[in-house]
Design a protein around this motif. Structure first.
Motif, PDB file in Angstrom:
ATOM      1  N   LEU A  94       0.821  -1.210   0.000  1.00 34.87           N
ATOM      2  CA  LEU A  94       0.000   0.000   0.000  1.00 34.87           C
ATOM      3  C   LEU A  94       0.858   1.264   0.000  1.00 34.87           C
ATOM      4  CD1 LEU A  94      -2.890  -0.932   2.468  1.00 34.87           C
ATOM      5  CD2 LEU A  94      -2.823  -1.119  -0.015  1.00 34.87           C
ATOM      6  N   ALA A  95       1.991   1.213   0.686  1.00 32.00           N
ATOM      7  CA  ALA A  95       2.897   2.366   0.677  1.00 32.00           C
ATOM      8  C   ALA A  95       3.447   2.592  -0.725  1.00 32.00           C
ATOM      9  CB  ALA A  95       4.036   2.149   1.671  1.00 32.00           C
ATOM     10  N   GLY A  96       3.739   1.510  -1.426  1.00 28.40           N
ATOM     11  CA  GLY A  96       4.222   1.615  -2.794  1.00 28.40           C
ATOM     12  C   GLY A  96       3.189   2.186  -3.741  1.00 28.40           C
ATOM     13  N   LYS A  97       1.916   2.002  -3.396  1.00 27.77           N
ATOM     14  CA  LYS A  97       0.822   2.566  -4.183  1.00 27.77           C
ATOM     15  C   LYS A  97       0.502   4.004  -3.781  1.00 27.77           C
ATOM     16  CE  LYS A  97      -0.925  -0.643  -6.985  1.00 27.77           C
ATOM     17  NZ  LYS A  97      -1.221  -0.395  -8.416  1.00 27.77           N
ATOM     18  N   GLY A  98       1.172   4.482  -2.725  1.00 28.66           N
ATOM     19  CA  GLY A  98       0.904   5.843  -2.276  1.00 28.66           C
ATOM     20  C   GLY A  98      -0.367   5.977  -1.467  1.00 28.66           C
ATOM     21  N   LEU A  99      -0.906   4.847  -0.977  1.00 31.88           N
ATOM     22  CA  LEU A  99      -2.159   4.884  -0.224  1.00 31.88           C
ATOM     23  C   LEU A  99      -1.937   5.101   1.264  1.00 31.88           C
ATOM     24  CD1 LEU A  99      -4.060   1.985  -2.012  1.00 31.88           C
ATOM     25  CD2 LEU A  99      -4.502   4.433  -2.205  1.00 31.88           C
ATOM     26  N   ILE A 100      -0.784   4.695   1.755  1.00 33.72           N
ATOM     27  CA  ILE A 100      -0.435   4.937   3.148  1.00 33.72           C
ATOM     28  C   ILE A 100       0.992   5.457   3.198  1.00 33.72           C
ATOM     29  CG2 ILE A 100      -1.992   3.200   4.116  1.00 33.72           C
ATOM     30  CD1 ILE A 100       0.344   1.315   4.347  1.00 33.72           C
ATOM     31  N   SER A 101       1.338   6.060   4.306  1.00 39.02           N
ATOM     32  CA  SER A 101       2.694   6.577   4.461  1.00 39.02           C
ATOM     33  C   SER A 101       3.156   6.345   5.886  1.00 39.02           C
ATOM     34  CB  SER A 101       2.745   8.072   4.123  1.00 39.02           C
ATOM     35  OG  SER A 101       1.841   8.786   4.946  1.00 39.02           O
ATOM     36  N   GLY A 102       4.451   6.448   6.081  1.00 36.50           N
ATOM     37  CA  GLY A 102       4.997   6.288   7.414  1.00 36.50           C
ATOM     38  C   GLY A 102       4.864   7.561   8.222  1.00 36.50           C
ATOM     39  N   VAL A 103       5.175   7.459   9.500  1.00 36.91           N
ATOM     40  CA  VAL A 103       5.172   8.656  10.340  1.00 36.91           C
ATOM     41  C   VAL A 103       6.446   9.456  10.102  1.00 36.91           C
ATOM     42  CG1 VAL A 103       3.659   7.679  12.088  1.00 36.91           C
ATOM     43  CG2 VAL A 103       6.108   7.331  12.283  1.00 36.91           C
ATOM     44  N   THR A 104       7.490   8.768   9.611  1.00 35.04           N
ATOM     45  CA  THR A 104       8.707   9.409   9.106  1.00 35.04           C
ATOM     46  C   THR A 104       9.106   8.645   7.852  1.00 35.04           C
ATOM     47  OG1 THR A 104      10.316   7.998  10.263  1.00 35.04           O
ATOM     48  CG2 THR A 104       9.432   9.894  11.488  1.00 35.04           C
ATOM     49  N   ALA A 105      10.186   9.053   7.237  1.00 33.18           N
ATOM     50  CA  ALA A 105      10.646   8.368   6.028  1.00 33.18           C
ATOM     51  C   ALA A 105      11.103   6.944   6.320  1.00 33.18           C
ATOM     52  CB  ALA A 105      11.780   9.157   5.385  1.00 33.18           C
ATOM     53  N   SER A 106      11.492   6.666   7.554  1.00 25.74           N
ATOM     54  CA  SER A 106      12.029   5.341   7.876  1.00 25.74           C
ATOM     55  C   SER A 106      11.181   4.553   8.867  1.00 25.74           C
ATOM     56  CB  SER A 106      13.446   5.480   8.449  1.00 25.74           C
ATOM     57  OG  SER A 106      13.432   6.266   9.634  1.00 25.74           O
ATOM     58  N   GLU A 107      10.135   5.174   9.433  1.00 21.59           N
ATOM     59  CA  GLU A 107       9.313   4.498  10.441  1.00 21.59           C
ATOM     60  C   GLU A 107       7.840   4.507  10.057  1.00 21.59           C
ATOM     61  OE1 GLU A 107       9.884   6.194  14.281  1.00 21.59           O
ATOM     62  OE2 GLU A 107      11.704   5.050  14.671  1.00 21.59           O
ATOM     63  N   PHE A 108       7.213   3.343  10.218  1.00 23.35           N
ATOM     64  CA  PHE A 108       5.774   3.249   9.992  1.00 23.35           C
ATOM     65  C   PHE A 108       5.002   3.194  11.306  1.00 23.35           C
ATOM     66  CE2 PHE A 108       1.765   1.045   9.169  1.00 23.35           C
ATOM     67  CZ  PHE A 108       1.273   1.816   8.127  1.00 23.35           C
ATOM     68  N   GLN A 109       5.645   2.713  12.357  1.00 24.27           N
ATOM     69  CA  GLN A 109       5.016   2.522  13.665  1.00 24.27           C
ATOM     70  C   GLN A 109       3.746   1.663  13.527  1.00 24.27           C
ATOM     71  OE1 GLN A 109       4.513   6.243  15.795  1.00 24.27           O
ATOM     72  NE2 GLN A 109       6.673   6.773  15.610  1.00 24.27           N
ATOM     73  N   PRO A 110       3.913   0.423  13.079  1.00 27.76           N
ATOM     74  CA  PRO A 110       2.766  -0.439  12.781  1.00 27.76           C
ATOM     75  C   PRO A 110       1.886  -0.771  13.979  1.00 27.76           C
ATOM     76  CG  PRO A 110       4.797  -1.705  12.814  1.00 27.76           C
ATOM     77  CD  PRO A 110       5.199  -0.272  12.874  1.00 27.76           C
ATOM     78  N   ASP A 111       2.461  -0.762  15.167  1.00 26.11           N
ATOM     79  CA  ASP A 111       1.694  -1.170  16.344  1.00 26.11           C
ATOM     80  C   ASP A 111       1.110   0.005  17.120  1.00 26.11           C
ATOM     81  OD1 ASP A 111       2.236  -3.918  15.847  1.00 26.11           O
ATOM     82  OD2 ASP A 111       4.241  -3.639  16.674  1.00 26.11           O
ATOM     83  N   ARG A 112       1.260   1.200  16.573  1.00 28.07           N
ATOM     84  CA  ARG A 112       0.619   2.361  17.192  1.00 28.07           C
ATOM     85  C   ARG A 112      -0.846   2.400  16.785  1.00 28.07           C
ATOM     86  NH1 ARG A 112      -0.834   7.295  15.604  1.00 28.07           N
ATOM     87  NH2 ARG A 112       0.443   7.587  13.747  1.00 28.07           N
ATOM     88  N   ALA A 113      -1.693   2.864  17.687  1.00 26.06           N
ATOM     89  CA  ALA A 113      -3.121   2.965  17.384  1.00 26.06           C
ATOM     90  C   ALA A 113      -3.350   3.975  16.263  1.00 26.06           C
ATOM     91  CB  ALA A 113      -3.890   3.374  18.632  1.00 26.06           C
ATOM     92  N   ILE A 114      -4.286   3.664  15.384  1.00 28.61           N
ATOM     93  CA  ILE A 114      -4.629   4.587  14.302  1.00 28.61           C
ATOM     94  C   ILE A 114      -5.771   5.482  14.762  1.00 28.61           C
ATOM     95  CG2 ILE A 114      -6.317   3.031  13.190  1.00 28.61           C
ATOM     96  CD1 ILE A 114      -5.177   4.103  10.484  1.00 28.61           C
ATOM     97  N   THR A 115      -5.726   6.742  14.400  1.00 30.99           N
ATOM     98  CA  THR A 115      -6.777   7.670  14.814  1.00 30.99           C
ATOM     99  C   THR A 115      -7.946   7.626  13.835  1.00 30.99           C
ATOM    100  OG1 THR A 115      -5.947   9.578  13.570  1.00 30.99           O
ATOM    101  CG2 THR A 115      -5.016   9.199  15.779  1.00 30.99           C
ATOM    102  N   ARG A 116      -9.057   8.173  14.270  1.00 25.92           N
ATOM    103  CA  ARG A 116     -10.241   8.211  13.413  1.00 25.92           C
ATOM    104  C   ARG A 116      -9.983   9.064  12.163  1.00 25.92           C
ATOM    105  NH1 ARG A 116     -15.317   7.334  15.122  1.00 25.92           N
ATOM    106  NH2 ARG A 116     -16.060   9.413  14.516  1.00 25.92           N
ATOM    107  N   ALA A 117      -9.252  10.151  12.326  1.00 22.73           N
ATOM    108  CA  ALA A 117      -8.936  11.002  11.176  1.00 22.73           C
ATOM    109  C   ALA A 117      -8.020  10.281  10.196  1.00 22.73           C
ATOM    110  CB  ALA A 117      -8.281  12.297  11.643  1.00 22.73           C
ATOM    111  N   GLU A 118      -7.040   9.557  10.721  1.00 21.55           N
ATOM    112  CA  GLU A 118      -6.112   8.828   9.856  1.00 21.55           C
ATOM    113  C   GLU A 118      -6.842   7.766   9.036  1.00 21.55           C
ATOM    114  OE1 GLU A 118      -1.888   9.006  12.344  1.00 21.55           O
ATOM    115  OE2 GLU A 118      -3.374   7.480  12.839  1.00 21.55           O
TER     116      GLU A 118
END
Length: 247
Positions: free
Chosen positions: A78-102
């Motif tokens: 999905l990141a390669g498709k431009g549908l999602i992005s990391g919180v920084t260029a090198s971190e996605f933080q996969p186990d952080r809770a996602i917000t309603r806005a996100e």
């Protein structure tokens, strides 16, 4: 044969030899130039199409904190498709809770909803916020709702129940039937010992389970009230796009 004629013949032979040497070089240069032109056009095509949801072309994107993570493949796709992005260029933080806005932003982007500009939906969504138009678009399409006090609570963690409800509404929006008969709903939910914790989205959770969009957090725990992680949201989105034939 006089010396003048001999010199002319020698000069002619030298010229012919030079042409024999130069022609392959010129031909190679022309071929190389053509190849460079072709490569440039291919490259332009790749970068032009890289963020198209329906295109099979995508960029290779990875994040340092995804190594060996269970959702790595789906997140990188999905990141390669431009549908999602990391919180920084090198971190996605996969186990952080996602917000309603996100999560609203993910849905709007994935089904390419038309932009809606408004500041009248919710009292806690400032029109200058990055998610204002996104939330408005999702609400206008009937995919996301707010609360009875006319708030959206954009920075609250989205629960697994909320994600299931949103994804089922998104499927309805793209005209994919998700109806599950009442007896099937009861059967699907009864397999989880914490089904009594489902607050309101019984139908949507059952539909999401039936479509294999979500799983329990364990074999017998649904975890509907738990905050959904960014990894869970990404995997859910990828399954949705596959089911909707958009990936």
């Amino acid at each position: 044969m006089n010396h003048a004629v001999s010199r002319k013949i020698a000069s002619l032979l030298a010229a012919l030899m030079m042409m024999a040497i130069m022609l392959p070089v010129m031909a190679f240069a022309a071929t190389d130039s053509s190849a460079a032109s072709t490569n440039e056009s291919v490259s332009d095509s790749v970068y032009t199409d890289v963020y198209s949801v329906n295109d099979n072309v995508y960029a290779e994107v990875t994040f340092e904190d995804l190594a060996s993570h269970w959702a790595q493949a789906d997140i990188e796709l999905l990141a390669g498709k431009g549908l999602i992005s990391g919180v920084t260029a090198s971190e996605f933080q996969p186990d952080r809770a996602i917000t309603r806005a996100e999560f609203a932003a993910l849905i709007v982007r994935s089904i390419e909803l038309s932009s809606v500009t408004t500041s009248t939906y919710f009292t806690d969504v400032n029109e200058s916020a990055w998610y204002a138009d996104t939330v408005a678009s999702a609400v206008y399409a009937g995919i996301i709702n707010g609360y009875e006090d006319n708030t959206f609570r954009p920075n609250d963690s989205a629960t697994r129940e909320e994600l299931a409800a949103v994804i089922i509404r998104a499927l309805d929006y793209v005209q994919i039937s998700t109806h599950v008969p009442q007896d099937t709903q009861d059967k699907l939910l009864s397999g989880y010992t914490d089904a009594n914790e489902v607050v309101w989205a019984h139908q949507e959770l059952a539909a999401a389970l039936n479509a294999h969009l979500i799983n329990g957090v364990t074999d017998n725990q649904l975890g509907s009230s738990k905050p959904a992680t960014r990894a869970e949201a990404a995997v859910l989105l990828k399954r949705f796009l596959k089911l909707a034939d958009r990936l």
